[in-house]
Scaffold this motif. Structure first.
Motif, PDB file in Angstrom:
ATOM      1  N   PRO A   1       0.835  -1.208   0.000  1.00 41.99           N
ATOM      2  CA  PRO A   1       0.000   0.000   0.000  1.00 41.99           C
ATOM      3  C   PRO A   1       0.873   1.263   0.000  1.00 41.99           C
ATOM      4  O   PRO A   1       1.979   1.270   0.537  1.00 41.99           O
ATOM      5  CB  PRO A   1      -0.797  -0.088   1.300  1.00 41.99           C
ATOM      6  CG  PRO A   1      -0.543  -1.434   1.869  1.00 41.99           C
ATOM      7  CD  PRO A   1       0.646  -2.004   1.187  1.00 41.99           C
ATOM      8  N   SER A   2       0.354   2.312  -0.589  1.00 42.75           N
ATOM      9  CA  SER A   2       1.101   3.566  -0.666  1.00 42.75           C
ATOM     10  C   SER A   2       1.145   4.270   0.687  1.00 42.75           C
ATOM     11  O   SER A   2       0.359   3.965   1.594  1.00 42.75           O
ATOM     12  CB  SER A   2       0.457   4.491  -1.703  1.00 42.75           C
ATOM     13  OG  SER A   2      -0.784   4.973  -1.208  1.00 42.75           O
ATOM     14  N   HIS A   3       2.051   5.219   0.773  1.00 41.97           N
ATOM     15  CA  HIS A   3       2.191   6.053   1.975  1.00 41.97           C
ATOM     16  C   HIS A   3       0.846   6.694   2.318  1.00 41.97           C
ATOM     17  O   HIS A   3       0.397   6.650   3.463  1.00 41.97           O
ATOM     18  CB  HIS A   3       3.262   7.117   1.701  1.00 41.97           C
ATOM     19  CG  HIS A   3       3.390   8.145   2.767  1.00 41.97           C
ATOM     20  ND1 HIS A   3       4.048   7.902   3.944  1.00 41.97           N
ATOM     21  CD2 HIS A   3       2.944   9.426   2.835  1.00 41.97           C
ATOM     22  CE1 HIS A   3       4.014   8.994   4.690  1.00 41.97           C
ATOM     23  NE2 HIS A   3       3.354   9.928   4.044  1.00 41.97           N
ATOM     24  N   ARG A   4       0.204   7.273   1.346  1.00 43.45           N
ATOM     25  CA  ARG A   4      -1.078   7.957   1.529  1.00 43.45           C
ATOM     26  C   ARG A   4      -2.168   6.980   1.998  1.00 43.45           C
ATOM     27  O   ARG A   4      -2.949   7.294   2.883  1.00 43.45           O
ATOM     28  CB  ARG A   4      -1.469   8.644   0.230  1.00 43.45           C
ATOM     29  CG  ARG A   4      -2.705   9.480   0.309  1.00 43.45           C
ATOM     30  CD  ARG A   4      -2.898  10.262  -0.998  1.00 43.45           C
ATOM     31  NE  ARG A   4      -4.118  11.006  -0.971  1.00 43.45           N
ATOM     32  CZ  ARG A   4      -4.291  12.162  -0.359  1.00 43.45           C
ATOM     33  NH1 ARG A   4      -3.297  12.702   0.297  1.00 43.45           N
ATOM     34  NH2 ARG A   4      -5.454  12.781  -0.392  1.00 43.45           N
ATOM     35  N   THR A   5      -2.198   5.792   1.421  1.00 39.01           N
ATOM     36  CA  THR A   5      -3.194   4.784   1.797  1.00 39.01           C
ATOM     37  C   THR A   5      -2.994   4.345   3.244  1.00 39.01           C
ATOM     38  O   THR A   5      -3.966   4.178   3.997  1.00 39.01           O
ATOM     39  CB  THR A   5      -3.111   3.567   0.854  1.00 39.01           C
ATOM     40  OG1 THR A   5      -3.350   4.012  -0.479  1.00 39.01           O
ATOM     41  CG2 THR A   5      -4.119   2.499   1.231  1.00 39.01           C
ATOM     42  N   LEU A   6      -1.751   4.170   3.637  1.00 45.02           N
ATOM     43  CA  LEU A   6      -1.457   3.762   5.010  1.00 45.02           C
ATOM     44  C   LEU A   6      -1.866   4.847   6.010  1.00 45.02           C
ATOM     45  O   LEU A   6      -2.441   4.549   7.066  1.00 45.02           O
ATOM     46  CB  LEU A   6       0.026   3.426   5.153  1.00 45.02           C
ATOM     47  CG  LEU A   6       0.484   2.156   4.435  1.00 45.02           C
ATOM     48  CD1 LEU A   6       2.001   2.086   4.369  1.00 45.02           C
ATOM     49  CD2 LEU A   6      -0.098   0.917   5.113  1.00 45.02           C
TER      50      LEU A   6
ATOM     51  N   LEU B   1      -6.181  14.337  13.686  1.00 49.47           N
ATOM     52  CA  LEU B   1      -5.718  15.639  13.213  1.00 49.47           C
ATOM     53  C   LEU B   1      -4.413  15.501  12.428  1.00 49.47           C
ATOM     54  O   LEU B   1      -4.256  16.088  11.349  1.00 49.47           O
ATOM     55  CB  LEU B   1      -5.544  16.590  14.390  1.00 49.47           C
ATOM     56  CG  LEU B   1      -5.048  17.993  14.050  1.00 49.47           C
ATOM     57  CD1 LEU B   1      -6.038  18.715  13.147  1.00 49.47           C
ATOM     58  CD2 LEU B   1      -4.814  18.789  15.322  1.00 49.47           C
ATOM     59  N   ILE B   2      -3.493  14.721  12.968  1.00 51.11           N
ATOM     60  CA  ILE B   2      -2.218  14.482  12.281  1.00 51.11           C
ATOM     61  C   ILE B   2      -2.462  13.850  10.918  1.00 51.11           C
ATOM     62  O   ILE B   2      -1.867  14.251   9.909  1.00 51.11           O
ATOM     63  CB  ILE B   2      -1.296  13.597  13.145  1.00 51.11           C
ATOM     64  CG1 ILE B   2      -0.827  14.373  14.372  1.00 51.11           C
ATOM     65  CG2 ILE B   2      -0.106  13.075  12.337  1.00 51.11           C
ATOM     66  CD1 ILE B   2      -0.238  13.510  15.472  1.00 51.11           C
ATOM     67  N   GLY B   3      -3.356  12.875  10.871  1.00 47.84           N
ATOM     68  CA  GLY B   3      -3.663  12.215   9.604  1.00 47.84           C
ATOM     69  C   GLY B   3      -4.265  13.153   8.583  1.00 47.84           C
ATOM     70  O   GLY B   3      -3.882  13.132   7.400  1.00 47.84           O
ATOM     71  N   VAL B   4      -5.179  13.993   9.018  1.00 50.35           N
ATOM     72  CA  VAL B   4      -5.811  14.951   8.100  1.00 50.35           C
ATOM     73  C   VAL B   4      -4.762  15.928   7.553  1.00 50.35           C
ATOM     74  O   VAL B   4      -4.708  16.196   6.346  1.00 50.35           O
ATOM     75  CB  VAL B   4      -6.969  15.702   8.802  1.00 50.35           C
ATOM     76  CG1 VAL B   4      -7.436  16.885   7.974  1.00 50.35           C
ATOM     77  CG2 VAL B   4      -8.124  14.751   9.073  1.00 50.35           C
ATOM     78  N   VAL B   5      -3.905  16.427   8.443  1.00 45.39           N
ATOM     79  CA  VAL B   5      -2.856  17.354   8.003  1.00 45.39           C
ATOM     80  C   VAL B   5      -1.881  16.643   7.060  1.00 45.39           C
ATOM     81  O   VAL B   5      -1.486  17.192   6.019  1.00 45.39           O
ATOM     82  CB  VAL B   5      -2.122  17.980   9.217  1.00 45.39           C
ATOM     83  CG1 VAL B   5      -0.907  18.780   8.767  1.00 45.39           C
ATOM     84  CG2 VAL B   5      -3.082  18.862  10.016  1.00 45.39           C
ATOM     85  N   ALA B   6      -1.504  15.422   7.396  1.00 41.76           N
ATOM     86  CA  ALA B   6      -0.576  14.661   6.548  1.00 41.76           C
ATOM     87  C   ALA B   6      -1.182  14.395   5.177  1.00 41.76           C
ATOM     88  O   ALA B   6      -0.483  14.489   4.153  1.00 41.76           O
ATOM     89  CB  ALA B   6      -0.190  13.354   7.223  1.00 41.76           C
ATOM     90  N   LEU B   7      -2.460  14.076   5.132  1.00 39.72           N
ATOM     91  CA  LEU B   7      -3.117  13.795   3.852  1.00 39.72           C
ATOM     92  C   LEU B   7      -3.272  15.050   3.006  1.00 39.72           C
ATOM     93  O   LEU B   7      -3.205  14.982   1.779  1.00 39.72           O
ATOM     94  CB  LEU B   7      -4.476  13.133   4.086  1.00 39.72           C
ATOM     95  CG  LEU B   7      -4.427  11.699   4.614  1.00 39.72           C
ATOM     96  CD1 LEU B   7      -5.802  11.247   5.076  1.00 39.72           C
ATOM     97  CD2 LEU B   7      -3.865  10.754   3.557  1.00 39.72           C
ATOM     98  N   THR B   8      -3.488  16.176   3.647  1.00 38.15           N
ATOM     99  CA  THR B   8      -3.690  17.408   2.874  1.00 38.15           C
ATOM    100  C   THR B   8      -2.375  18.076   2.467  1.00 38.15           C
ATOM    101  O   THR B   8      -2.307  18.700   1.411  1.00 38.15           O
ATOM    102  CB  THR B   8      -4.563  18.419   3.638  1.00 38.15           C
ATOM    103  OG1 THR B   8      -3.981  18.686   4.900  1.00 38.15           O
ATOM    104  CG2 THR B   8      -5.979  17.894   3.825  1.00 38.15           C
ATOM    105  N   THR B   9      -1.338  17.954   3.298  1.00 37.74           N
ATOM    106  CA  THR B   9      -0.068  18.613   2.979  1.00 37.74           C
ATOM    107  C   THR B   9       0.932  17.684   2.314  1.00 37.74           C
ATOM    108  O   THR B   9       1.842  18.150   1.631  1.00 37.74           O
ATOM    109  CB  THR B   9       0.592  19.188   4.258  1.00 37.74           C
ATOM    110  OG1 THR B   9       0.952  18.107   5.117  1.00 37.74           O
ATOM    111  CG2 THR B   9      -0.324  20.160   4.958  1.00 37.74           C
ATOM    112  N   GLY B  10       0.796  16.383   2.552  1.00 39.04           N
ATOM    113  CA  GLY B  10       1.743  15.430   1.992  1.00 39.04           C
ATOM    114  C   GLY B  10       3.056  15.360   2.753  1.00 39.04           C
ATOM    115  O   GLY B  10       3.995  14.687   2.321  1.00 39.04           O
ATOM    116  N   TRP B  11       3.131  16.025   3.910  1.00 37.98           N
ATOM    117  CA  TRP B  11       4.372  16.024   4.685  1.00 37.98           C
ATOM    118  C   TRP B  11       4.568  14.645   5.319  1.00 37.98           C
ATOM    119  O   TRP B  11       3.806  14.217   6.179  1.00 37.98           O
ATOM    120  CB  TRP B  11       4.343  17.128   5.736  1.00 37.98           C
ATOM    121  CG  TRP B  11       5.645  17.314   6.436  1.00 37.98           C
ATOM    122  CD1 TRP B  11       6.890  17.200   5.883  1.00 37.98           C
ATOM    123  CD2 TRP B  11       5.844  17.623   7.805  1.00 37.98           C
ATOM    124  NE1 TRP B  11       7.858  17.429   6.833  1.00 37.98           N
ATOM    125  CE2 TRP B  11       7.239  17.699   8.024  1.00 37.98           C
ATOM    126  CE3 TRP B  11       4.994  17.853   8.875  1.00 37.98           C
ATOM    127  CZ2 TRP B  11       7.786  17.984   9.256  1.00 37.98           C
ATOM    128  CZ3 TRP B  11       5.542  18.141  10.101  1.00 37.98           C
ATOM    129  CH2 TRP B  11       6.923  18.209  10.292  1.00 37.98           C
TER     130      TRP B  11
END
Length: 155
Positions: A3-8, A50-60
């Motif tokens: 699975p991709s980074h984003r999927t995980l 919150l961390i997941g939402v930020v990570a998914l939206t920013t890609g950091w």
């Protein structure tokens, strides 16, 4: 296929959404009031969401390590709570005794006042397969921590 980074990250975030949603369902639909340790276990899940939402939206990508830390934090609180339930050690003073500390005599004697009972952390309110909610939180949060770590290591 890995699975991709984003999927995980999405999977780990939805895992915390599910666990937090389950806790609220037990409280508001099932009528099981949470103890103080139960409430403490909710905060890291909220942080992971919150961390997941930020990570998914920013890609950091570095945020996945923070998500893992949040999952491990709720697992650690859950381990402590499980130990309190099993009477392996003493819990917090705020939830292992039927204390009325902090409630005035006037409030205790006033029948119009709703003085809620302390929900004890050392009593198991619900279990499945012999495992309490705190125990399930530990197990599932460790799985989520593993997913967060895999996301952090996935390029």
């Amino acid at each position: 296929m890995t699975p991709s980074h984003r999927t995980l990250i999405l999977l780990a975030t939805l895992g915390s959404v599910g666990l937090l949603g389950g806790a609220f369902a037990f409280q508001y639909i099932g009528g099981l009031a949470p103890c103080q340790l139960c409430l403490y276990q909710r905060w890291p899940h909220a942080a992971a969401i919150l961390i997941g939402v930020v990570a998914l939206t920013t890609g950091w990508r570095g945020l996945a390590w923070l998500g893992a830390l949040a999952a491990l934090a709720t697992a650690a609180i859950g381990i402590f709570h499980f130990g309190v339930e099993q009477l392996w050690w003493e819990g917090l003073a705020t939830c292992t005794a039927g204390s009325i500390e902090g409630i005035s005599t006037a409030d205790l004697l006033d029948p119009t006042k709703d003085v809620a009972a302390v929900v004890r952390c050392d009593e198991i309110a619900w279990s499945l397969l012999g495992i309490s909610m705190a125990g399930w939180n530990v197990i599932l949060s460790l799985v989520l921590a593993g997913i967060w770590v895999k996301a952090a290591r996935t390029a």
